[in-house]
Every structure is written in structure tokens, then in C-alpha cells.
Design a protein around this motif. Structure first.
Motif, PDB file in Angstrom:
ATOM      1  N   UNK A 169       0.839  -1.193   0.000  1.00 13.47           N
ATOM      2  CA  UNK A 169       0.000   0.000   0.000  1.00 13.47           C
ATOM      3  C   UNK A 169       0.878   1.250   0.000  1.00 13.47           C
ATOM      4  N   UNK A 170       0.639   2.138  -0.926  1.00  8.62           N
ATOM      5  CA  UNK A 170       1.410   3.376  -1.022  1.00  8.62           C
ATOM      6  C   UNK A 170       0.747   4.447  -0.157  1.00  8.62           C
ATOM      7  N   UNK A 171       1.553   5.340   0.399  1.00 12.42           N
ATOM      8  CA  UNK A 171       1.024   6.463   1.178  1.00 12.42           C
ATOM      9  C   UNK A 171       0.956   6.192   2.666  1.00 12.42           C
ATOM     10  N   UNK A 172       0.235   7.047   3.371  1.00 13.37           N
ATOM     11  CA  UNK A 172       0.149   7.016   4.835  1.00 13.37           C
ATOM     12  C   UNK A 172      -0.229   5.634   5.373  1.00 13.37           C
ATOM     13  N   UNK A 173      -1.236   5.006   4.792  1.00 11.61           N
ATOM     14  CA  UNK A 173      -1.672   3.688   5.274  1.00 11.61           C
ATOM     15  C   UNK A 173      -0.564   2.649   5.138  1.00 11.61           C
ATOM     16  N   UNK A 174       0.182   2.708   4.044  1.00 14.53           N
ATOM     17  CA  UNK A 174       1.286   1.777   3.838  1.00 14.53           C
ATOM     18  C   UNK A 174       2.411   1.984   4.839  1.00 14.53           C
ATOM     19  N   UNK A 211      11.805   2.175  -5.458  1.00 16.36           N
ATOM     20  CA  UNK A 211      11.546   2.969  -6.659  1.00 16.36           C
ATOM     21  C   UNK A 211      10.066   3.027  -6.997  1.00 16.36           C
ATOM     22  N   UNK A 212       9.316   2.026  -6.577  1.00 19.52           N
ATOM     23  CA  UNK A 212       7.887   2.005  -6.842  1.00 19.52           C
ATOM     24  C   UNK A 212       7.108   2.781  -5.773  1.00 19.52           C
ATOM     25  N   UNK A 228       2.998   9.257   7.310  1.00 24.48           N
ATOM     26  CA  UNK A 228       3.539   8.898   6.012  1.00 24.48           C
ATOM     27  C   UNK A 228       2.998   9.732   4.872  1.00 24.48           C
ATOM     28  N   UNK A 229       2.398  10.864   5.185  1.00 22.23           N
ATOM     29  CA  UNK A 229       1.854  11.721   4.135  1.00 22.23           C
ATOM     30  C   UNK A 229       2.191  13.181   4.361  1.00 22.23           C
ATOM     31  N   UNK A 230       3.394  13.436   4.846  1.00 20.66           N
ATOM     32  CA  UNK A 230       3.792  14.799   5.187  1.00 20.66           C
ATOM     33  C   UNK A 230       4.171  15.596   3.938  1.00 20.66           C
ATOM     34  N   UNK A 254       9.396   9.746  -2.750  1.00 18.96           N
ATOM     35  CA  UNK A 254       9.844   9.806  -4.130  1.00 18.96           C
ATOM     36  C   UNK A 254       8.761  10.148  -5.131  1.00 18.96           C
ATOM     37  N   UNK A 255       7.526  10.172  -4.725  1.00 16.96           N
ATOM     38  CA  UNK A 255       6.448  10.473  -5.650  1.00 16.96           C
ATOM     39  C   UNK A 255       5.500  11.494  -5.062  1.00 16.96           C
ATOM     40  N   UNK A 256       5.233  12.528  -5.771  1.00 19.71           N
ATOM     41  CA  UNK A 256       4.263  13.515  -5.321  1.00 19.71           C
ATOM     42  C   UNK A 256       4.760  14.445  -4.239  1.00 19.71           C
TER      43      UNK A 256
END
Length: 181
Positions: free
Chosen positions: A29-34, A65-66, A93-95, A124-126
Motif C-alpha cells: 500500500x502506497x502512502x500514509x496507510x502503507x 523505486x515504486x 507517512x503523508x507529510x 519519491x512520488x508527489x
């Protein structure tokens, strides 16, 4: 693919901490939840490995990288057993703030806690970042005012040298460094 855990030995047996080992969790899971998942799961892996309080050397956040959130923890069961492992964490994880504001947040999260590790990275993204403080639950920490210094350079060794110079210039003494990440 399902996130998986790894446990492997590393280092050399001649060190005073014995042979360190590590556990790692890669979230799907990408982002804060991950990031929260990876933080919680790496603690579960430490417990499953029989690690006790006082045996965790560090916990680190990194991103593949992903943009996959990854948490790893180094430990040594050769270190003194100070009781059951009961680690908590606070972080995000979403700062999207500047690193200076993120470091200030982390200092606040660490205040009054028995800190094991403080870690942060860019996903690395966004343009978002992750920052987490891991600590022993039920134990306070008397750190006084927590301050931070930062170093950036084109090479890792140059950044490390600069960081040491900044710590020396700030008058930091042996035993006063809470964490380097």
C-alpha cells in the motif's frame, strides 16, 4: 504480490553487539496507510524473532523505486535483555511540509519518550515524506529540549562529515545524540 518479511544475519561476529540481524516489511500500500502498516509490521516481526527490550539497534524508513513504504529494523539478541519488547510509534507517512517542520514534529513526538529510533524519508512520488519515532512504551525519557541539525551534500560521505562538524559546532557531547538518520 503480498508484502513479505525477511530475516537475515549481517555484520561481523567481532563486534561488541554480536552478530546483528534485521527484519524488514515492504507494504503493498502506497502512502500514509502503507507507512503505518510497515511500522506496525516491523514491530510484529521483531517480537516474532524473539527480540527483547534493549536489543533493537535501529529502525529505518526507506522507499523503493515504486514508492513502496519499507521499514527495517536492526537488532542483536546478544545485547542485554531489559524485559519484554513493547514498542510504540508515532509518525506520519503523508507529510507535505518542509523538512525543518517535519524535524520539529518528530522532536515533539519524541519528547518525554524512551526513543529507540527516529527515521524519515521522501516517498519519491508527489513530494510527500514519511517520518516516524519509535519508542519503548511505558518508559519516559528525559531529553530536555530536543534539537536537530541537518546536512545535505552531493555525496553521502560529505553529508556525514558535514553533520559531524555541525554537531561539534553546536557543542554536542558524547551521549547527547538521540538519533542519526
Amino acid at each position: 504480490p503480498r508484502a513479505e518479511a525477511q530475516l537475515q544475519g549481517c555484520g561481523h561476529g567481532g563486534s561488541p553487539i554480536g552478530v546483528p540481524a534485521y527484519v524488514e516489511w515492504r507494504s503493498d500500500t502506497i502512502g500514509r496507510e502503507g507507512w503505518d502498516e510497515a511500522a506496525g509490521k516491523v514491530i510484529e516481526l521483531l517480537r516474532a524473532s524473539g527480540v527483547r527490550k534493549g536489543q533493537v539497534i535501529s529502525i529505518d524508513a526507506t522507499s523503493a523505486q515504486s514508492f513502496t513504504p519499507i521499514m527495517s529494523a536492526f537488532y542483536s539478541t546478544s545485547l542485554p535483555d531489559k524485559g519484554p519488547l513493547d514498542i510504540g510509534f508515532e509518525g506520519d507517512g503523508g507529510l507535505k511540509e518542509s523538512w525543518a517542520k517535519i524535524y520539529d514534529k518528530a522532536a515533539g513526538w519524541a519528547q518525554g519518550r524512551d526513543v529507540i529510533s527516529m527515521t524519515g524519508c521522501s516517498d519519491g512520488g508527489g513530494g510527500s515524506s514519511a517520518c516516524y519515532v519509535f519508542y519503548n512504551k511505558g518508559v519516559g525519557g528525559d531529553h530536555g529540549t530536543i534539537e536537530w541539525v541537518e546536512s545535505r551534500a552531493g555525496r553521502w560521505n560529505d553529508a556525514a562529515d558535514d553533520l559531524i562538524e555541525k554537531l561539534q559546532a553546536a557543542g554536542v557531547q558524547d551521549g547527547q545524540v538521540l538519533n542519526i538518520d
